[in-house]
Structure formats: structure tokens, C-alpha cells
Enzyme design. Structure first.
Site, mmCIF file in Angstrom:
data_model
loop_
_atom_site.group_PDB
_atom_site.id
_atom_site.type_symbol
_atom_site.label_atom_id
_atom_site.label_comp_id
_atom_site.label_asym_id
_atom_site.label_seq_id
_atom_site.Cartn_x
_atom_site.Cartn_y
_atom_site.Cartn_z
ATOM 1 C CD1 TRP A 156 -0.073 -1.547 3.091
ATOM 2 C CD2 TRP A 156 0.629 0.562 3.313
ATOM 3 N NE1 TRP A 156 0.720 -1.493 4.214
ATOM 4 C CE2 TRP A 156 1.163 -0.211 4.376
ATOM 5 C CE3 TRP A 156 0.939 1.922 3.258
ATOM 6 C CZ2 TRP A 156 1.991 0.339 5.361
ATOM 7 C CZ3 TRP A 156 1.768 2.468 4.223
ATOM 8 C CH2 TRP A 156 2.276 1.671 5.264
ATOM 9 C CG ASN A 157 5.019 1.196 0.868
ATOM 10 O OD1 ASN A 157 4.629 0.253 0.186
ATOM 11 N ND2 ASN A 157 6.302 1.481 0.998
ATOM 12 C CE LYS A 180 -3.545 -10.266 -1.818
ATOM 13 N NZ LYS A 180 -3.355 -8.904 -1.237
ATOM 14 C CG ASP A 182 -2.382 -3.510 0.911
ATOM 15 O OD1 ASP A 182 -3.066 -2.587 1.403
ATOM 16 O OD2 ASP A 182 -1.898 -4.426 1.598
ATOM 17 N N GLY A 231 7.411 -6.290 -0.159
ATOM 18 C CA GLY A 231 6.798 -6.356 1.158
ATOM 19 C C GLY A 231 7.779 -6.838 2.202
ATOM 20 C CB SER A 232 7.202 -8.266 5.546
ATOM 21 O OG SER A 232 6.575 -9.517 5.297
ATOM 22 C CD GLU A 253 12.261 -2.692 -3.382
ATOM 23 O OE1 GLU A 253 11.671 -1.861 -2.656
ATOM 24 O OE2 GLU A 253 12.594 -2.464 -4.558
ATOM 25 C CG LEU A 254 12.117 -9.377 0.470
ATOM 26 C CD1 LEU A 254 12.705 -10.680 0.963
ATOM 27 C CD2 LEU A 254 10.633 -9.505 0.162
ATOM 28 C CB CYS A 287 11.106 -0.536 0.876
ATOM 29 S SG CYS A 287 11.106 0.125 -0.801
ATOM 30 C CD GLU A 385 11.203 -2.274 6.967
ATOM 31 O OE1 GLU A 385 11.331 -1.504 5.998
ATOM 32 O OE2 GLU A 385 10.843 -3.469 6.848
#
Length: 516
Positions: A156-157, A180, A182, A231-232, A253-254, A287, A385
Site C-alpha cells: 500500500w505504501n 494483487k 493491497d 513487502g516484508s 524487494e523486502l 522501503c 524495521e
């Protein structure tokens, strides 16, 4: 305050584009009010499978249409993005709570990514001739075949720009996409997609689904030919494991715990301005934003005073204009996460230099940009984080100490160096363990450089988006070799005996003339 260009009718129109066969919806709240704003359809696992099946059929025609056609379509989409800037800014702000200036970064990035991939895909992916195994006897060419249907899971960010960075190169490469979205970023993504559909991308070639990760996300990873995830780290590991079992590729990308090193040759005021933005753009919900600041002792006092003053005087708000310096956290969940990290740190002895309090006067999920000192290894904020409005300040005595501290992390996504010395900057940049390094500012240099790869090392992920690497992840290289017929290759023992000597001589000659 200017009038909002988006309307409830537009929201309802956009959500109709979600692939969802049932009547289930979820009420989505927004940061400006904290109240439900619109209802978003929920996609089932069956909806995801249907979207992938339709995308697979549509992808063949999209790939066969060729680079020139896709270029024209993507450039038309670029123009529509630019024409709809105010609408996209409103949607990004409404969903994420960030300021208009930070929303503008997203729209600029989406346009840049679209233009870059439209103009670059053919040059990167059209194939090339390479040296055959035996000069004169064999010719070899490498071509690139689209991987098929790409799954994209975005957070979402930075819904708009992160969608563009994965979806657009996949489209340019001739792939279809099922994304997909968010819940908190779906409207922005759907509006972006609408521009591409109106520009000429077939609807089935870019489908959007929503829903719970355990259902829609799992179904997507089960069906596609390649998966992109942002995401995470914990979720990324699970997606990577599933992709590995299916023997498909993944770009992940985490998380990050990104450091900034402030050396003793900078202007404190300028460095404080750069640090404040690098830490609290999108209220730290990015991120690549900075969460750890390592400042040289000789400048620590004036830098700290300048940073505190800048953040104390900054304007926090949620208006759809350019008045605010910093915006809101995106949800009650994010607010609770920030409070949890802050409370843990203060209870264990950390000192709040600035901020540390909610800002309900500015918005229900607003929080004052917060800088801590005295952070120790037993505090969650030290290595975990936060992804929110908290950064930690540490004092170091040397460049070497700063580098060691910056690298002492499981993460390696982004790093920043503030210095007036190009020599020191280059030396430190070469020693840092991160996929992106920014000199003279926090993250925007590497983030906006769409011709350069972006990604992380260590627990910050695998694979790269943007640049040549961002395109090449969506294709399979196919090697096509052809016998010229000048001399038949040996097939019998007698023929090998006759030609073995010349072949070995050829190998020596090629080495002597430095021919690979």
C-alpha cells in the site's frame, strides 16, 4: 483547499475493474478521517485462477503484436498519466496519507518508468548474435521469449510507483500481468491501469485482484510463470520458497533498516534538511527510507540541533495540497506499530529528541516525526524495521566506525552518505553493503534512476527492478545455433581422428588472439 478531482462515483467505477465474481467487499478507511471511505470487492482463489487463465490466452496476441505496437501503446499511457496528474495525486494522497509533494514523486516515477520501458524494451530484448562454438562452422543467436503471465503483489505504501516498476516492464517484454493490489492502494492502481487500458493494453493482459494473502496471494503464486513481490522479509521468504518448489523465478524487494552516514565536513543545516526528508517522507513508510543516522562526533551537536529544529517546526497535515511537509501514517495498525517501537525504546532508556507524540489535530493517524538517541541493541527499534515515523541517531568517531555500524544489519536495501568530499564518499560507498547507495541525499537519486537496477542484498531481497535487469527478468533467453554447412561436424571415430588436431589448434589460436 482545492477541490478533489476524485468522487464517490469514480471510486465505484474503478472498483468495478477488480476481478471478483462474488458479492464480498471490505470497507476501506483512509488516513484523513480514519473512517470508511469506499467498499472494495474481494477476489476468491477461483477469481485469481480465472484471471490468470484469461491473461494466458491474451498474452499470446500481446506478445505477437511486437515491440513497435507495445511502444506506441505505452507511450500513449504515459501521456494519459501526465494528463491525469491531479486525479492520481488525489487518489495517492487519499489512500496513503502522504503529502502532495511525496505523491508527486509517485506520479513522476510512474511516468518515468513507462517512458523508459516503452523506449528501451526493443533495444534490450530484440536478441543478438553471439560467437558460435566453432567459427565458420556454426552461427549462434540469442533471442528472448516472454515468460508468459507474471504475478505482481504490491503493498500500500507506494502503490502507484511500485506497480509501475513491476507491471510496465512486464508488459513491455510481451508478458501479461495479474496483480494483487493491497486494499489501501487499490484505487491508485486501478486508476493507473485504466490509463493503460484506454491507451490500448487489452483488459485481460493486465488484471487486478484483491483479497487476503492466504487466499488470493497464494492462488496467484500457484498459477503464474514468474512472481514479483514487494513487502516484508517474512512474507517474501514464503513466496520465494513456493516459487522455488514450482521452479519459477521470483523478484523480491523486502525489508530494510537503512542507514545514513553524516560526516564532519557537511553543512549541518543542509544535512539536517536532507536527513529529515530521507527519514520521514511518507512518514517513514517507504522501503528505502532512512531509520538509522550515524553522525560524526565533531558535527553531532550542530547537526542534532538543526534536525530537532527542522522537525519541531515542520507542518504535519493531510490536505490535498502542497501545504504540509509531512503527512499521516496509513492506518491504525501503522500507528500502533510506531507506538509499540517507541514505547519499548523509551522504557529501556532511549531519549526522545523530538516528536514522540500523536498528532490528532492533524489527522487521526498522524504522528510527530520522532528521533531517538541512546538506542541500544536490546530495543526493537535498534535492528527491527519500524516502517514508520521513528528514526534513531547514533554518534560515531570515525568513517570506519560508521561503515561497520551501518553494515551491522541483516538488511541491505539502501544507504546514504552526506559528505562534502567525493573521495570519502566513494570510499565509503564501496564499503557499504546495500543494493542502492545515495550520496548527498537519502533515497531519491537511486529510486528515480529508472535506467539503473534497484533491489537489495542480504535479507532485503533478491532480483532487481528497473534498468536492463528489470526487463530481462521477464524473459527467457533462447539460444538458436545453426550449422553453416561449410564443413560437416564429425560424427564418426575416423572423422574425429581426422579433425581433432585442427580443432585443438583452433582453440590455441583463439586463446593467442584473445578471442573468447
Amino acid at each position: 483547499m482545492r477541490a478533489q478531482t476524485a468522487s464517490p462515483a469514480l471510486f465505484a467505477n474503478l472498483v468495478d475493474d477488480v476481478v471478483a465474481s462474488g458479492s464480498d467487499t471490505v470497507a476501506v478507511s483512509v488516513p484523513a478521517t480514519g473512517e470508511p471511505h469506499h467498499d472494495l470487492p474481494r477476489s476468491s482463489a477461483g477469481d485469481v485462477r480465472d484471471a490468470v487463465a484469461r491473461a494466458r490466452l491474451a498474452q499470446f496476441a500481446w506478445a505477437r503484436a511486437g515491440f513497435a505496437h507495445r511502444r506506441r501503446v505505452l507511450l500513449r499511457a504515459h501521456d494519459l498519466i501526465m494528463q491525469r496528474t491531479d486525479l492520481l495525486l488525489d487518489l495517492v494522497q487519499t489512500e496513503s496519507g502522504k503529502t502532495r509533494g511525496q505523491a508527486l514523486e509517485e506520479v513522476f516515477q510512474a511516468a518515468s518508468v513507462t517512458r523508459y520501458n516503452a523506449l528501451t524494451a526493443r533495444r534490450v530484448l530484440r536478441g543478438r548474435s553471439v560467437r558460435g562454438g566453432i567459427p565458420l562452422l556454426l552461427t549462434t543467436r540469442v533471442r528472448y521469449a516472454p515468460k508468459g503471465v507474471v504475478g505482481v503483489i504490491t503493498p500500500w505504501n507506494y502503490a502507484l510507483s511500485l506497480a509501475a516498476m513491476d507491471v510496465v516492464p512486464a508488459l513491455a517484454a510481451g508478458c501479461a500481468v495479474v496483480q494483487k493490489a493491497d486494499d489501501l492502494g487499490a484505487l491508485s492502481i486501478l486508476a493507473l491501469r485504466r490509463a493503460f487500458i484506454e491507451a490500448g493494453v487489452p483488459e485481460a493482459v493486465w488484471a487486478v485482484v484483491t483479497g487476503e494473502a492466504a487466499e488470493a496471494g497464494e492462488a496467484l503464486t500457484d498459477e503464474v510463470d514468474y512472481i514479483c513481490f514487494t513487502g516484508s522479509t517474512a512474507t517474501g521468504r514464503r513466496i520465494g520458497e513456493k516459487a522455488g518448489r514450482r521452479l519459477i523465478g521470483a523478484s523480491l524487494e523486502l525489508g530494510g533498516k537503512n542507514p545514513m552516514i553524516v560526516l564532519d565536513d557537511v553543512d549541518p543545516e543542509r544535512a539536517a534538511a536532507d536527513a529529515a526528508y530521507a527519514c520521514f517522507s511518507a512518514m517513514g513508510q517507504l522501503c528505502v527510507s532512512i531509520e538509522r543516522i550515524y553522525v560524526h562526533r565533531r558535527i553531532a551537536g550542530p547537526f542534532q540541533r538543526a534536525l530537532v529544529a527542522r522537525l519541531r517546526d515542520a507542518k504535519v497535515g493531510t490536505g490535498l495540497d502542497f501545504d504540509a511537509d509531512f503527512g499521516s501514517l496509513a492506518s491504525a495498525t501503522q500507528l500502533e506499530r510506531v507506538r509499540s517501537h517507541l514505547d519499548d525504546a523509551v522504557a529501556k532508556g532511549a531519549e526522545v529528541l523530538v516528536g514522540g507524540v500523536p498528532r490528532p489535530d492533524a489527522g487521526p493517524w498522524c504522528f510527530a516525526p520522532t528521533v531517538l538517541t541512546g538506542v541500544t541493541a536490546d530495543m526493537r527499534v535498534h535492528a527491527e524495521e519500524t516502517f514508520g515515523a521513528v528514526a534513531s541517531l547514533y554518534v560515531v568517531d570515525s568513517d570506519e566506525e560508521a561503515v561497520l555500524a551501518a553494515n551491522a544489519s541483516d538488511y541491505g536495501l539502501n544507504a546514504s552518505i552526506l559528505t562534502g568530499s567525493p573521495v570519502r564518499a566513494r570510499r565509503i560507498a564501496n564499503a557499504l553493503e546495500a543494493g542502492s547507495i545515495n550520496i548527498g541525499e537519502g533515497y531519491r537519486g537511486s529510486f528515480s534512476s529508472v535506467d539503473a537496477p534497484m533491489g537489495g542484498v542480504k535479507a532485503s531481497g533478491v532480483g532487481r527492478r528497473n534498468g536492463r535487469e528489470g526487463l530481462l527478468r521477464f524473459v527467457e533467453p533462447v539460444t538458436v545455433s545453426k550449422s553453416t554447412g561449410v564443413l560437416p561436424l564429425p560424427t564418426t571415430g575416423a572423422e574425429f581422428k581426422l579433425l581433432g588436431g585442427p580443432f585443438l589448434l583452433l582453440a590455441r589460436v583463439l586463446k593467442a588472439i584473445r578471442r573468447a
